[in-house]
Motif scaffolding. Structure first.
Motif, PDB file in Angstrom:
ATOM      1  N   LEU A  47     -75.235 -73.738 -88.220  1.00 56.73           N
ATOM      2  CA  LEU A  47     -75.388 -74.625 -87.071  1.00 56.73           C
ATOM      3  C   LEU A  47     -75.339 -73.870 -85.751  1.00 56.73           C
ATOM      4  O   LEU A  47     -75.622 -74.434 -84.704  1.00 56.73           O
ATOM      5  CB  LEU A  47     -74.277 -75.691 -87.076  1.00 56.73           C
ATOM      6  N   ALA A  48     -74.972 -72.600 -85.788  1.00 60.24           N
ATOM      7  CA  ALA A  48     -74.860 -71.811 -84.564  1.00 60.24           C
ATOM      8  C   ALA A  48     -76.203 -71.720 -83.854  1.00 60.24           C
ATOM      9  O   ALA A  48     -77.273 -71.757 -84.479  1.00 60.24           O
ATOM     10  CB  ALA A  48     -74.345 -70.412 -84.891  1.00 60.24           C
ATOM     11  N   LEU A  49     -76.140 -71.589 -82.537  1.00 58.81           N
ATOM     12  CA  LEU A  49     -77.340 -71.422 -81.723  1.00 58.81           C
ATOM     13  C   LEU A  49     -77.415 -69.995 -81.207  1.00 58.81           C
ATOM     14  O   LEU A  49     -76.388 -69.319 -81.032  1.00 58.81           O
ATOM     15  CB  LEU A  49     -77.326 -72.397 -80.545  1.00 58.81           C
ATOM     16  N   ASN A  50     -78.629 -69.547 -80.926  1.00 55.25           N
ATOM     17  CA  ASN A  50     -78.817 -68.248 -80.314  1.00 55.25           C
ATOM     18  C   ASN A  50     -78.362 -68.295 -78.852  1.00 55.25           C
ATOM     19  O   ASN A  50     -78.200 -69.375 -78.285  1.00 55.25           O
ATOM     20  CB  ASN A  50     -80.294 -67.845 -80.391  1.00 55.25           C
ATOM     21  N   PRO A  51     -78.163 -67.130 -78.231  1.00 52.00           N
ATOM     22  CA  PRO A  51     -77.698 -67.116 -76.844  1.00 52.00           C
ATOM     23  C   PRO A  51     -78.568 -67.922 -75.880  1.00 52.00           C
ATOM     24  O   PRO A  51     -78.071 -68.406 -74.862  1.00 52.00           O
ATOM     25  CB  PRO A  51     -77.722 -65.624 -76.486  1.00 52.00           C
ATOM     26  N   ASP A  52     -79.855 -68.091 -76.186  1.00 48.97           N
ATOM     27  CA  ASP A  52     -80.723 -68.872 -75.305  1.00 48.97           C
ATOM     28  C   ASP A  52     -80.744 -70.359 -75.672  1.00 48.97           C
ATOM     29  O   ASP A  52     -81.501 -71.137 -75.103  1.00 48.97           O
ATOM     30  CB  ASP A  52     -82.148 -68.312 -75.319  1.00 48.97           C
ATOM     31  N   LYS A  92     -63.222 -62.165 -70.153  1.00 43.87           N
ATOM     32  CA  LYS A  92     -62.959 -62.339 -68.728  1.00 43.87           C
ATOM     33  C   LYS A  92     -64.196 -62.092 -67.877  1.00 43.87           C
ATOM     34  O   LYS A  92     -64.225 -62.431 -66.689  1.00 43.87           O
ATOM     35  CB  LYS A  92     -61.807 -61.437 -68.289  1.00 43.87           C
ATOM     36  N   ASN A  93     -65.222 -61.512 -68.460  1.00 41.64           N
ATOM     37  CA  ASN A  93     -66.466 -61.265 -67.723  1.00 41.64           C
ATOM     38  C   ASN A  93     -67.472 -62.393 -67.946  1.00 41.64           C
ATOM     39  O   ASN A  93     -68.677 -62.205 -67.779  1.00 41.64           O
ATOM     40  CB  ASN A  93     -67.085 -59.934 -68.157  1.00 41.64           C
ATOM     41  N   TYR A  94     -66.989 -63.571 -68.301  1.00 48.33           N
ATOM     42  CA  TYR A  94     -67.900 -64.674 -68.667  1.00 48.33           C
ATOM     43  C   TYR A  94     -68.836 -65.066 -67.534  1.00 48.33           C
ATOM     44  O   TYR A  94     -69.911 -65.617 -67.763  1.00 48.33           O
ATOM     45  CB  TYR A  94     -67.099 -65.895 -69.135  1.00 48.33           C
ATOM     46  N   SER A  95     -68.451 -64.788 -66.283  1.00 50.13           N
ATOM     47  CA  SER A  95     -69.290 -65.186 -65.146  1.00 50.13           C
ATOM     48  C   SER A  95     -70.318 -64.136 -64.758  1.00 50.13           C
ATOM     49  O   SER A  95     -71.112 -64.354 -63.835  1.00 50.13           O
ATOM     50  CB  SER A  95     -68.408 -65.510 -63.931  1.00 50.13           C
ATOM     51  N   ASP A  96     -70.347 -63.006 -65.468  1.00 53.85           N
ATOM     52  CA  ASP A  96     -71.313 -61.951 -65.141  1.00 53.85           C
ATOM     53  C   ASP A  96     -72.736 -62.420 -65.438  1.00 53.85           C
ATOM     54  O   ASP A  96     -72.989 -63.056 -66.480  1.00 53.85           O
ATOM     55  CB  ASP A  96     -71.033 -60.677 -65.942  1.00 53.85           C
ATOM     56  N   ALA A  97     -73.652 -62.088 -64.564  1.00 57.77           N
ATOM     57  CA  ALA A  97     -75.046 -62.522 -64.719  1.00 57.77           C
ATOM     58  C   ALA A  97     -75.698 -61.918 -65.953  1.00 57.77           C
ATOM     59  O   ALA A  97     -76.630 -62.512 -66.514  1.00 57.77           O
ATOM     60  CB  ALA A  97     -75.843 -62.152 -63.469  1.00 57.77           C
ATOM     61  N   ASP A  98     -75.222 -60.747 -66.384  1.00 58.09           N
ATOM     62  CA  ASP A  98     -75.834 -60.092 -67.537  1.00 58.09           C
ATOM     63  C   ASP A  98     -75.059 -60.351 -68.827  1.00 58.09           C
ATOM     64  O   ASP A  98     -75.263 -59.664 -69.834  1.00 58.09           O
ATOM     65  CB  ASP A  98     -75.955 -58.587 -67.300  1.00 58.09           C
ATOM     66  N   HIS A  99     -74.175 -61.338 -68.832  1.00 64.07           N
ATOM     67  CA  HIS A  99     -73.439 -61.692 -70.048  1.00 64.07           C
ATOM     68  C   HIS A  99     -74.422 -62.153 -71.117  1.00 64.07           C
ATOM     69  O   HIS A  99     -75.434 -62.784 -70.832  1.00 64.07           O
ATOM     70  CB  HIS A  99     -72.433 -62.808 -69.741  1.00 64.07           C
ATOM     71  N   GLU A 100     -74.130 -61.832 -72.371  1.00 62.47           N
ATOM     72  CA  GLU A 100     -75.039 -62.180 -73.462  1.00 62.47           C
ATOM     73  C   GLU A 100     -75.346 -63.678 -73.483  1.00 62.47           C
ATOM     74  O   GLU A 100     -76.475 -64.087 -73.766  1.00 62.47           O
ATOM     75  CB  GLU A 100     -74.421 -61.768 -74.807  1.00 62.47           C
TER      76      GLU A 100
END
Length: 526
Positions: free
Chosen positions: A119-124, A315-323
């Motif tokens: 049921l998991a989704l891809n990052p997009d 903690k880097n969840y707000s980074d623009a390049d996060h997966e």
């Protein structure tokens, strides 16, 4: 035993955000003239669009090369889940006995991923390779009633667009001037998102009815997914008391908690192991499954949102390049602009659309999963009463307001519960918010459905019909909603007198110790 096992499966299911909720009510408001739909049917009410709760109206999810849809990932086979849990009890005991949380951690991770991993989704936000779903949209149920079927993994903000397409379909098929819009539990989240995203279309809606809405999230899931897992002793007692049928069991259970031995047992033995095992097992699965599902974040209350983000994404969840940057952006938008502003969205909808009415049905009287000390607040087993009622003031589980408590608002009317534990005057819609005791979040008895119909058909408020006041209770024996009355004074029995003596004897050492320790503390503090 089988019923208890199913309850435990349901509890586990909730913790991973895959549970089904109540069927929606079948109701509609009186229209000025009959509506004729494209099927040649005539009915004397506006068309009704219903959005059921999480999973209850989910489209099927399966392998795309399986046209017969036998390889279902959702809906999930409950019997298979139960059979997979056959040995988990022994692993729990072994983990606690040997103080080896990794034993249970591995079992939890394997159970989640083996049962739900596809049921998991891809990052997009797309499906995993080879997985597909049925088309989303409305399905006609007869008598002018439509049901919205959707992918239960998606964000309500995205689902709102599919719901809008379905609503447009209804207007095309009928000559109706307005529709009724109904949301239940997670369905209320979708309805709320629709009201936000399509607020310029709300003039076409006659009534919005929200049943046990979960727009504010669930505290126990907030704790579980933000790294603050804590088994509340009194919450555990309340929860087990709901499940127990023998009063004697409940009396001894609460006495065990009152002595402090239950907390000691949890602190020294069970909780350290279970906390580590559940945290790590769920965290492992979360990285591969739960954090990919936008719907999981719907259940995270505001106070837990950022800790949960850091716990699952880092903690880097707000980074623009996060997966998962794209997913995080969607989740954050829904949380900040819809969930946190739900009451404001409802009030603005009424203020800006003269004929639109918002009504709410909340449930209470069942203890929630005891992962936090706050979970013994009035709730329906999953969601706290202040959330489902959009602002009611209430006491903790089993406690009344002080005798000198004063109703906070609208003092010209009586919005106090007969049990003196709920002040409905602080609700967003005190005149159109009903409270039903002893009906669980996932339960929808027939008379409860009848009340829903009356709210729409008869356009009632809480003072219109003396038989349908603001506070009701469900009588399981009769299957009817009855007037909630003030609790009768309990007559003392021989058992009560004997247990009171036994309780004093059991608590005597504790009371003596606390008395002596208090005197010593007072002496040294002077």
């Amino acid at each position: 035993m089988k019923n208890t096992t199913k309850k435990l499966v349901s509890i586990f299911f909730v913790c991973i955000m895959l549970f089904s909720v109540i069927p929606m009510a079948s109701f509609a408001a009186d229209a000025e003239r009959p509506v004729v739909n494209g099927r040649g049917e005539t009915y004397n009410h506006y068309p009704e669009v219903r959005v059921k709760g999480f999973g209850a109206s989910s489209v099927k999810i399966y392998y795309e090369d399986d046209p017969e849809q036998k390889s279902l990932f959702y809906p999930i086979d409950e019997d298979r889940l139960i059979s997979n849990l056959d040995n988990i009890g022994s692993y729990i005991v072994k983990s606690i006995k040997e103080k080896q949380p990794n034993i249970l951690r591995t079992v939890i991770y394997s159970y989640i991923m083996d049962s739900l991993g596809m049921l998991a989704l891809n990052p997009d936000g797309s499906n995993m390779e080879g997985v597909t779903t049925e088309p989303m949209g409305l399905r006609y149920k007869g008598d002018g009633k439509y049901e919205f079927y959707y992918d239960c993994r998606m964000s309500p903000a995205d689902l709102a667009h599919y719901l809008n397409e379905g609503i447009e379909q209804v207007f095309r098929e009928t000559d109706a001037e307005k529709i009724e819009l109904v949301g239940s539990s997670f369905g209320a989240n979708v309805v709320t998102a629709y009201m936000k995203e399509y607020k310029d279309q709300l003039y076409r809606i006659d009534t919005v009815l929200l049943r046990a809405p979960s727009t504010g999230g669930m505290n126990f899931l907030g704790e579980l997914f933000s790294g603050n897992f804590n088994i509340s002793p009194i919450g555990l007692c309340d929860f087990l008391d709901d499940m127990a049928e023998a009063p004697v069991f409940s009396d001894f259970l609460y006495l065990f908690e009152e002595t402090g031995l239950l907390k000691l047992l949890l602190d020294c033995f069970a909780e350290p192991v279970l906390k580590t095992a559940v945290y790590m097992g769920v965290a492992d699965a979360a990285r591969d499954l739960l954090s990919t599902l936008p719907t999981m974040w719907v259940c995270i209350p505001d106070q837990y949102f950022i800790p949960a983000m850091e716990f699952l994404y880092g903690k880097n969840y707000s980074d623009a390049d996060h997966e998962y940057a794209e997913l995080i952006s969607k989740v954050t938008y829904y949380h900040n602009e819809i969930a946190n502003k739900a009451t404001e969205i409802y009030l603005d909808a009424e203020a800006e659309n003269e004929d639109l009415k918002v009504a709410i049905i909340a449930k209470f009287g069942q203890a929630a999963i005891p992962l936090t000390d706050g979970e013994n607040t009035m709730d329906d087993g999953l969601v706290s009463l202040p959330v489902t009622s959009s602002g009611a003031t209430c006491t903790t589980y089993g406690v009344a307001f002080p005798d000198d408590y004063k109703q906070q608002k609208h003092t010209e009317y009586n919005f106090m519960s007969p049990e003196w534990n709920i002040d409905a005057s602080t609700c967003a819609f005190p005149f159109r918010t009903w409270f039903i005791k002893d009906v669980g979040h996932a339960t929808s008895p027939g008379d409860y459905e009848t009340l829903s119909a009356e709210i729409i058909h008869d356009n009632i408020d809480v003072f219109t019909n003396p038989a349908r006041p603001q506070f009701l209770r469900y009588d399981e024996a009769s299957g009817k909603l009855e007037l909630l009355t003030a609790p009768e004074e309990k007559k003392e029995t021989a058992y009560d007198r004997a247990f009171a003596v036994f309780r004093r004897i059991v608590l005597l050492p504790k009371n003596i110790f606390e008395f002596i320790f208090g005197k010593i503390s007072d002496f040294f503090s002077k």
